[in-house]
Design an enzyme around this catalytic site. Structure first.
Site, PDB file in Angstrom:
ATOM      1  N   SER A 162     -35.736 -19.340   5.384  1.00  0.00           N
ATOM      2  CA  SER A 162     -37.077 -19.206   4.992  1.00  0.00           C
ATOM      3  C   SER A 162     -38.067 -19.998   5.954  1.00  0.00           C
ATOM      4  O   SER A 162     -37.417 -20.779   6.705  1.00  0.00           O
ATOM      5  CB  SER A 162     -37.311 -19.810   3.622  1.00  0.00           C
ATOM      6  OG  SER A 162     -38.455 -20.062   3.548  1.00  0.00           O
ATOM      7  N   TYR A 205     -37.192 -25.609  -3.548  1.00  0.00           N
ATOM      8  CA  TYR A 205     -36.788 -24.443  -2.524  1.00  0.00           C
ATOM      9  C   TYR A 205     -36.569 -24.869  -0.947  1.00  0.00           C
ATOM     10  O   TYR A 205     -35.810 -24.282  -0.405  1.00  0.00           O
ATOM     11  CB  TYR A 205     -38.074 -23.371  -2.863  1.00  0.00           C
ATOM     12  CG  TYR A 205     -38.119 -22.082  -2.014  1.00  0.00           C
ATOM     13  CD1 TYR A 205     -38.508 -22.125  -0.728  1.00  0.00           C
ATOM     14  CD2 TYR A 205     -37.276 -21.156  -2.544  1.00  0.00           C
ATOM     15  CE1 TYR A 205     -38.634 -20.679  -0.209  1.00  0.00           C
ATOM     16  CE2 TYR A 205     -37.155 -19.726  -1.901  1.00  0.00           C
ATOM     17  CZ  TYR A 205     -37.754 -19.641  -0.817  1.00  0.00           C
ATOM     18  OH  TYR A 205     -37.784 -18.446  -0.149  1.00  0.00           O
TER      19      TYR A 205
HETATM   20  P1  NAP Z   1     -37.510 -11.233  -5.044  1.00  0.00           P
HETATM   21  O1  NAP Z   1     -38.222  -9.893  -4.813  1.00  0.00           O
HETATM   22  O2  NAP Z   1     -37.750 -12.251  -6.230  1.00  0.00           O
HETATM   23  O3  NAP Z   1     -35.881 -10.638  -5.189  1.00  0.00           O
HETATM   24  C1  NAP Z   1     -35.211 -11.663  -5.473  1.00  0.00           C
HETATM   25  C2  NAP Z   1     -33.471 -10.940  -6.114  1.00  0.00           C
HETATM   26  O4  NAP Z   1     -32.533 -11.876  -5.956  1.00  0.00           O
HETATM   27  C3  NAP Z   1     -33.819 -10.392  -7.444  1.00  0.00           C
HETATM   28  O5  NAP Z   1     -33.372  -9.088  -7.276  1.00  0.00           O
HETATM   29  C4  NAP Z   1     -33.353 -11.454  -8.188  1.00  0.00           C
HETATM   30  O6  NAP Z   1     -33.008 -10.455  -9.412  1.00  0.00           O
HETATM   31  C5  NAP Z   1     -32.055 -11.573  -7.410  1.00  0.00           C
HETATM   32  N1  NAP Z   1     -31.497 -12.765  -8.198  1.00  0.00           N
HETATM   33  C6  NAP Z   1     -31.986 -14.017  -8.358  1.00  0.00           C
HETATM   34  N2  NAP Z   1     -31.309 -14.971  -8.827  1.00  0.00           N
HETATM   35  C7  NAP Z   1     -29.915 -14.401  -8.732  1.00  0.00           C
HETATM   36  C8  NAP Z   1     -28.797 -14.863  -9.164  1.00  0.00           C
HETATM   37  N3  NAP Z   1     -28.600 -15.869  -9.828  1.00  0.00           N
HETATM   38  N4  NAP Z   1     -27.630 -13.768  -9.105  1.00  0.00           N
HETATM   39  C9  NAP Z   1     -27.991 -12.469  -8.861  1.00  0.00           C
HETATM   40  N5  NAP Z   1     -29.041 -12.000  -8.291  1.00  0.00           N
HETATM   41  C10 NAP Z   1     -30.024 -12.991  -8.284  1.00  0.00           C
HETATM   42  O7  NAP Z   1     -37.538 -11.844  -3.718  1.00  0.00           O
HETATM   43  P2  NAP Z   1     -37.417 -11.635  -2.311  1.00  0.00           P
HETATM   44  O8  NAP Z   1     -38.830 -11.688  -1.798  1.00  0.00           O
HETATM   45  O9  NAP Z   1     -36.747 -10.046  -2.071  1.00  0.00           O
HETATM   46  O10 NAP Z   1     -36.514 -12.847  -1.599  1.00  0.00           O
HETATM   47  C11 NAP Z   1     -35.238 -12.428  -1.347  1.00  0.00           C
HETATM   48  C12 NAP Z   1     -34.558 -13.651  -0.488  1.00  0.00           C
HETATM   49  O11 NAP Z   1     -35.482 -13.736   0.693  1.00  0.00           O
HETATM   50  C13 NAP Z   1     -34.742 -14.855  -1.380  1.00  0.00           C
HETATM   51  O12 NAP Z   1     -33.273 -15.585  -0.993  1.00  0.00           O
HETATM   52  C14 NAP Z   1     -36.045 -15.708  -0.964  1.00  0.00           C
HETATM   53  O13 NAP Z   1     -36.005 -16.981  -0.844  1.00  0.00           O
HETATM   54  C15 NAP Z   1     -35.918 -15.200   0.592  1.00  0.00           C
HETATM   55  N6  NAP Z   1     -37.104 -15.107   1.343  1.00  0.00           N
HETATM   56  C16 NAP Z   1     -38.330 -14.605   0.697  1.00  0.00           C
HETATM   57  C17 NAP Z   1     -39.665 -14.491   1.454  1.00  0.00           C
HETATM   58  C18 NAP Z   1     -40.600 -13.666   0.858  1.00  0.00           C
HETATM   59  O14 NAP Z   1     -41.696 -14.099   1.451  1.00  0.00           O
HETATM   60  N7  NAP Z   1     -40.619 -12.833  -0.009  1.00  0.00           N
HETATM   61  C19 NAP Z   1     -39.719 -15.249   2.647  1.00  0.00           C
HETATM   62  C20 NAP Z   1     -38.451 -15.942   3.023  1.00  0.00           C
HETATM   63  C21 NAP Z   1     -37.373 -15.963   2.485  1.00  0.00           C
HETATM   64  P3  NAP Z   1     -33.714 -10.828 -10.898  1.00  0.00           P
HETATM   65  O15 NAP Z   1     -34.274  -9.259 -10.963  1.00  0.00           O
HETATM   66  O16 NAP Z   1     -32.623 -10.846 -11.885  1.00  0.00           O
HETATM   67  O17 NAP Z   1     -34.558 -11.854 -10.681  1.00  0.00           O
HETATM   68  C1  GCO Z   2     -44.136 -19.838  -0.995  1.00  0.00           C
HETATM   69  C2  GCO Z   2     -43.526 -18.263  -0.547  1.00  0.00           C
HETATM   70  C3  GCO Z   2     -42.642 -18.694   0.266  1.00  0.00           C
HETATM   71  C4  GCO Z   2     -41.839 -17.593   0.797  1.00  0.00           C
HETATM   72  C5  GCO Z   2     -41.024 -17.776   1.918  1.00  0.00           C
HETATM   73  C6  GCO Z   2     -41.629 -17.950   3.273  1.00  0.00           C
HETATM   74  O1  GCO Z   2     -44.454 -20.378  -2.116  1.00  0.00           O
HETATM   75  O2  GCO Z   2     -44.425 -20.755  -0.094  1.00  0.00           O
HETATM   76  O3  GCO Z   2     -42.818 -18.047  -1.866  1.00  0.00           O
HETATM   77  O4  GCO Z   2     -41.789 -19.904   0.035  1.00  0.00           O
HETATM   78  O5  GCO Z   2     -41.197 -17.130  -0.096  1.00  0.00           O
HETATM   79  O6  GCO Z   2     -39.867 -18.564   1.684  1.00  0.00           O
HETATM   80  O7  GCO Z   2     -40.712 -18.165   4.324  1.00  0.00           O
END
Ligand code: NAP
Ligand code: GCO
Length: 269
Positions: free
Chosen positions: A149, A162
């Site tokens: 992230s 986080y």
């Molecule tokens: P999201 O839309 O919230 O999806 C997260 C997924 O993980 C959901 O399907 C959730 O299932 C599943 N999950 C959470 N806890 C779990 C557990 N204990 N066991 C199995 N599945 C679980 O998030 P996203 O934006 O796609 O993010 C995916 C990854 O990228 C995460 O690691 C997040 O930290 C990272 N990330 C996101 C961003 C961003 O801007 N979106 C940026 C950087 C990194 P449920 O439906 O049950 O909740």
């Molecule tokens: C926040 C956002 C971020 C993104 C991502 C950025 O609250 O700042 O959720 O943490 O999820 O991790 O890279």
């Protein structure tokens, strides 16, 4: 004609954790487009599992298997890996995607809330990687991709747990690289910027008066392209790190952030 065979995932099985929707689903979709043989995903609830199965069906993806498994359940993960080996075959690629965030001022955050984020975002990638490594070591080949992230590099208000987890995941990535590189196992990470998924939906919600969420405007000013990224834009980098094209890349955090980490931010008018 260019030879892109090194970027192909033909014949490869990939397990993407928590890939019912969002980033994980789009990475899995890109793997299929790159020729992956079978996609495996897991969900922690029947409801989320069904959402995922419906999403893959809607995308015309049939070479996918979904399983009920919470990534923090060490016994459940070990059983899942045994089941995948029996029902699908070897796990060539693991993507530790499942993750949560809690946005609470640290001094107001309960220990249990802090722990839940650490357990899912940092301990679970250790659990899942440890479960797949023995078979990869035996085959002397494997790819592990952790989803880091911006918070692996930067802090911000209300996301202490986080950031601690994602900072730790950066070093876990480097340590898996260090410990298992001799088995021809590459462990890298993708560090997404700000991606339009359900996880960030609260940061993009319109205000009561119809105006943009302040954080929405803030992030667009911090991103050179002036926009949130689409989860589909992570597919290509993920295919690269999952393919033989990246066999000499190990312990690397590939930031797919539209340039946020390089940019001081647009001067307010
Ligand atoms: P999201 O839309 O919230 O999806 C997260 C997924 O993980 C959901 O399907 C959730 O299932 C599943 N999950 C959470 N806890 C779990 C557990 N204990 N066991 C199995 N599945 C679980 O998030 P996203 O934006 O796609 O993010 C995916 C990854 O990228 C995460 O690691 C997040 O930290 C990272 N990330 C996101 C961003 C961003 O801007 N979106 C940026 C950087 C990194 P449920 O439906 O049950 O909740
Ligand atoms: C926040 C956002 C971020 C993104 C991502 C950025 O609250 O700042 O959720 O943490 O999820 O991790 O890279």
């Amino acid at each position: 004609m260019a030879d892109l065979s090194n970027f192909s995932l033909e014949g490869k099985n990939a397990w993407v954790t928590g890939a019912s929707y969002g980033i994980g689903f789009n990475i899995a979709k890109a793997f299929v487009q790159a020729g992956a043989k079978t996609i495996v995903f897991n969900a922690r609830s029947q409801e989320s599992l069904q959402v995922g199965l419906d999403n893959y069906k809607a995308a015309g993806i049939t070479n996918v298997k979904g399983y009920l498994c919470d990534v923090t359940d060490e016994k459940g993960v070990k059983t899942l890996v045994e089941t995948i080996h029996k029902e699908v075959g070897q796990i060539d690629i693991l993507v530790n995607n499942a993750g949560i965030i809690k946005r609470i001022p640290m001094h107001e955050m309960a220990r249990q809330e802090f722990q839940e984020v650490i357990d899912i975002d940092l301990v679970a990638p250790y659990i899942c990687a440890s479960a797949v490594l023995p078979e990869m070591m035996e085959r002397r080949e494997g790819k592990i991709i952790n989803i880091c992230s911006m918070m692996s590099e930067l802090g911000r208000e209300t996301v202490s747990a986080y950031a601690a987890a994602k900072g730790g995941l950066k070093m876990l990535t480097r340590n898996i690289c260090s410990e298992y590189g001799e088995y021809n196992i590459q462990c890298n990470a993708i560090g997404p910027g700000y991606i339009a998924t359900p996880q960030t939906a609260p940061l993009r919600e319109r205000q009561a008066d119809g105006s943009r969420h302040p954080f929405d405007s803030f992030i667009c000013a911090k991103t050179p392209a002036g926009r949130w990224l689409d989860p589909e834009e992570l597919g290509g980098p993920a295919v690269f790190l999952a393919s033989h094209a990246s066999d000499a890349v190990n312990g690397h955090i590939l930031y797919v952030d539209g340039g946020i980490l390089a940019y001081i931010g647009k001067q307010p008018k």
